[in-house]
Design a protein around this motif. Structure first.
Motif, mmCIF file in Angstrom:
data_model
loop_
_atom_site.group_PDB
_atom_site.id
_atom_site.type_symbol
_atom_site.label_atom_id
_atom_site.label_comp_id
_atom_site.label_asym_id
_atom_site.label_seq_id
_atom_site.Cartn_x
_atom_site.Cartn_y
_atom_site.Cartn_z
ATOM 1 N N ILE A 234 1.110 9.816 2.314
ATOM 2 C CA ILE A 234 2.137 9.042 2.227
ATOM 3 C C ILE A 234 2.689 9.186 4.028
ATOM 4 O O ILE A 234 3.707 8.165 4.639
ATOM 5 C CB ILE A 234 3.235 9.730 1.298
ATOM 6 C CG1 ILE A 234 2.725 8.811 -0.274
ATOM 7 C CG2 ILE A 234 4.054 8.655 1.048
ATOM 8 C CD1 ILE A 234 3.000 9.450 -1.466
ATOM 9 N N GLY A 235 2.424 10.425 4.427
ATOM 10 C CA GLY A 235 3.236 10.223 5.099
ATOM 11 C C GLY A 235 2.934 9.334 6.701
ATOM 12 O O GLY A 235 2.990 9.426 7.619
ATOM 13 N N ASP B 58 0.722 -1.109 0.075
ATOM 14 C CA ASP B 58 -0.305 0.111 0.011
ATOM 15 C C ASP B 58 1.261 1.473 -0.227
ATOM 16 O O ASP B 58 0.978 2.372 -1.015
ATOM 17 C CB ASP B 58 -1.320 -0.221 0.782
ATOM 18 C CG ASP B 58 -1.684 1.325 1.413
ATOM 19 O OD1 ASP B 58 -2.931 1.282 0.362
ATOM 20 O OD2 ASP B 58 -2.015 2.321 2.098
ATOM 21 N N PHE B 59 2.297 1.290 0.711
ATOM 22 C CA PHE B 59 2.642 2.519 0.917
ATOM 23 C C PHE B 59 3.152 2.832 -0.513
ATOM 24 O O PHE B 59 3.500 3.432 -1.214
ATOM 25 C CB PHE B 59 3.533 1.992 1.695
ATOM 26 C CG PHE B 59 4.675 2.922 2.418
ATOM 27 C CD1 PHE B 59 4.376 4.757 2.408
ATOM 28 C CD2 PHE B 59 5.868 2.961 1.266
ATOM 29 C CE1 PHE B 59 5.606 5.428 2.020
ATOM 30 C CE2 PHE B 59 6.927 3.983 1.327
ATOM 31 C CZ PHE B 59 6.640 5.117 1.761
ATOM 32 N N MET B 60 3.717 1.605 -1.311
ATOM 33 C CA MET B 60 4.654 1.790 -2.551
ATOM 34 C C MET B 60 3.997 2.376 -4.051
ATOM 35 O O MET B 60 4.079 3.159 -4.818
ATOM 36 C CB MET B 60 4.987 0.582 -3.141
ATOM 37 C CG MET B 60 7.063 0.589 -2.384
ATOM 38 S SD MET B 60 7.450 -1.310 -2.646
ATOM 39 C CE MET B 60 5.689 -3.121 -2.468
ATOM 40 N N THR C 267 2.908 5.277 9.668
ATOM 41 C CA THR C 267 2.463 2.810 9.653
ATOM 42 C C THR C 267 2.798 2.050 9.615
ATOM 43 O O THR C 267 3.126 1.003 10.256
ATOM 44 C CB THR C 267 0.931 3.070 8.731
ATOM 45 O OG1 THR C 267 -0.146 4.073 8.901
ATOM 46 C CG2 THR C 267 0.950 1.690 8.942
ATOM 47 N N LEU C 268 3.795 2.441 8.531
ATOM 48 C CA LEU C 268 4.688 1.516 8.381
ATOM 49 C C LEU C 268 6.035 1.827 10.109
ATOM 50 O O LEU C 268 6.606 0.318 10.102
ATOM 51 C CB LEU C 268 6.058 2.114 7.174
ATOM 52 C CG LEU C 268 5.317 1.080 6.124
ATOM 53 C CD1 LEU C 268 6.064 1.684 4.935
ATOM 54 C CD2 LEU C 268 4.960 0.090 5.370
ATOM 55 N N ILE D 4 -1.560 17.378 -3.914
ATOM 56 C CA ILE D 4 -0.085 16.337 -4.072
ATOM 57 C C ILE D 4 -0.057 16.118 -3.111
ATOM 58 O O ILE D 4 0.386 16.234 -2.084
ATOM 59 C CB ILE D 4 0.772 17.161 -5.327
ATOM 60 C CG1 ILE D 4 0.937 16.889 -6.689
ATOM 61 C CG2 ILE D 4 2.071 17.218 -4.480
ATOM 62 C CD1 ILE D 4 1.127 18.069 -7.758
ATOM 63 N N GLN D 5 -0.672 17.573 -1.981
ATOM 64 C CA GLN D 5 -0.042 17.888 -1.014
ATOM 65 C C GLN D 5 -1.130 16.742 -0.120
ATOM 66 O O GLN D 5 -0.795 16.235 0.841
ATOM 67 C CB GLN D 5 -0.841 19.100 -0.664
ATOM 68 C CG GLN D 5 -0.005 20.191 -1.371
ATOM 69 C CD GLN D 5 -0.678 21.871 -0.474
ATOM 70 O OE1 GLN D 5 -1.360 22.237 -0.019
ATOM 71 N NE2 GLN D 5 0.903 23.165 -0.870
ATOM 72 N N ARG D 6 -2.511 16.591 -0.937
ATOM 73 C CA ARG D 6 -2.880 15.579 0.274
ATOM 74 C C ARG D 6 -2.672 13.571 0.341
ATOM 75 O O ARG D 6 -2.427 13.272 1.252
ATOM 76 C CB ARG D 6 -4.968 15.954 -0.418
ATOM 77 C CG ARG D 6 -5.412 14.860 0.111
ATOM 78 C CD ARG D 6 -7.288 14.728 -0.383
ATOM 79 N NE ARG D 6 -7.506 15.444 -1.597
ATOM 80 C CZ ARG D 6 -6.968 15.896 -2.211
ATOM 81 N NH1 ARG D 6 -7.195 16.946 -1.707
ATOM 82 N NH2 ARG D 6 -7.636 15.810 -3.516
#
Length: 417
Positions: free
Chosen positions: A222-223, A112-114, A228-229, A215-217
């Motif tokens: 992603i942050g 999910d992160f990738m 989470t990771l 993009i900011q959202r």
């Protein structure tokens, strides 16, 4: 001749008189035999305990058991589940704040992160492409506006010339009207072109703002995914001793599951269970003492838990000054909890009589010491040694304080040596 009349031996009046006297005598005999036997009881003085009513310093306190616990305990609950990949610290070891304790792997979270990173890169590329296209369109529009402005100037110049010539009738009216219409057309076209450029500029800015917001959202998402990771690493939130680590390499854990705790052993608190009868008398600030290895230590109530479970409520007590050097987690201590300050009061020793009377009455020994008569009294506060007498007894009187089992219906004890 006169007849001799014999006098009657039993008249009706005499019979009633004798019957009444006999009935009274019978009642007295019944009362003395049955009534007094139910109210009196012969008791050997060697089988009872007699104590004196005295006046002395009295302090209400109770003796309770407390369990030593670390001054602060932080539970390690899993935020994100997964499979235990590596354990960095074993159970029972000391850790510092920020140390890694163990690591989880979670393939779904990593994928999910990738995916989110790829979406962000696509969005950034889309913005760059959109901005390039907008700049090209803007240049093209500006070139068109320049052409329109050039034709407007020509039309204006021709119209001005024809306006002079038409006054001298040097040209036909048709020529003049043609140049005027062309000038009006070019002027209108120029105004529309400027308005179009202004609208396009606003639309381009709005489009870029929308892309920037997206993009900011996505960057924020992603942050969050990165955090989470990061949560796949269990990090020590405080320094202390790692206790009860419940995890093995390869084991799967669910979110929210507890895997252990960290105890701050720089200090201790004592968790005490108290009978619910005293809940109205216990509050923060009350003091207590206990003895350990021949030394007395002072405690103070810091927190009262109002919940009552199994007839008890809990309080946390902390040390006022010195903490015993050899105290250990889970150690049980017997604490004398002070419920009041020391004051003069009328007292009788504690005894088994209270179970039968509830403190409502007691047997008081007469001055001769051969009888103990039941008397109503009223008791107030108590501690493990004494009851406070608030009504019914005088200083110096003697009372029976041992068990009253079998005395419940007795009014008087006959004391025998």
């Amino acid at each position: 001749m006169d007849k001799v009349i014999q006098k009657k031996q039993w008249t009706l009046k005499k019979v009633f008189s004798l019957g009444g006297a006999g009935g009274l005598l019978l009642l007295l005999l019944i009362y003395s035999f049955f009534g007094n036997s139910s109210a009196k009881l012969n008791v050997s003085q060697g089988k009872i305990t007699i104590a004196s009513v005295q006046k002395a310093n009295f302090q209400e306190f109770i003796v309770v058991d407390g369990v030593a616990q670390p001054i602060k305990t932080v539970f390690l609950d899993i935020i994100e589940g997964g499979r235990v990949e590596k354990i960095f610290v074993e159970d029972g070891y000391q850790v510092k704040k920020g140390d890694s304790i163990l690591k989880f792997t979670n393939t779904a979270l990593q994928i999910d992160f990738m995916n989110r990173e790829s979406q962000l890169l696509d969005m950034i590329n889309e913005r760059q492409t959109t901005q390039i296209n907008m700049r090209q369109n803007e240049l093209q529009t500006l070139n068109e506006l320049a052409d329109i402005e050039y034709r407007l100037k020509q039309a204006k110049r021709n119209h001005r010339r024809d306006s002079q010539l038409i006054k001298g009738k040097a040209i036909a009216k048709q020529v003049y009207f043609t140049s005027k219409d062309n000038y009006d057309y070019q002027q209108r076209k120029f105004e529309l072109a400027k308005r179009s450029i202004k609208q396009n500029t606003m639309l381009r800015a709005e489009r870029l703002n929308q892309l920037d917001a997206s993009i900011q959202r996505m960057q924020r998402n992603i942050g969050l995914s990165q955090r989470t990771l990061d949560n796949l690493y269990v990090i020590a939130p405080i320094s202390g001793q790692l206790s009860t680590l419940k995890a093995e390499v390869g084991e799967s854990k669910s979110p929210g599951e507890n895997i252990g705790q960290i105890d701050n052993l720089d200090g201790y608190k004592i968790n005490v269970g108290i009978d619910e009868h005293y809940i109205s008398k216990v509050y923060t600030g009350l003091k207590g003492t206990f003895e350990l290895e021949g030394k007395n230590y002072e405690l103070v109530v810091k927190k009262v838990y109002p919940e009552v479970q199994s007839g008890e409520f809990k309080v946390d007590m902390e040390f006022l000054k010195t903490i015993p050097a050899k105290i250990r987690r889970g150690q049980t201590l017997q604490i004398k909890l002070q419920l009041s300050s020391s004051q003069q009061a009328v007292l009788i020793p504690r005894g088994g009589f209270y179970q039968a009377t509830g403190g409502g009455w007691i047997f008081v020994v007469n001055p001769n010491g051969d009888k103990a008569v039941k008397r109503n009294i009223k008791l107030g506060r108590q501690n493990p040694h004494y009851y406070e007498v608030t009504q019914g007894l005088k200083l110096g009187e003697k009372v029976v304080v041992s068990s009253y089992e079998g005395y419940e219906n007795i009014d008087q004890l006959v004391l025998q040596k």
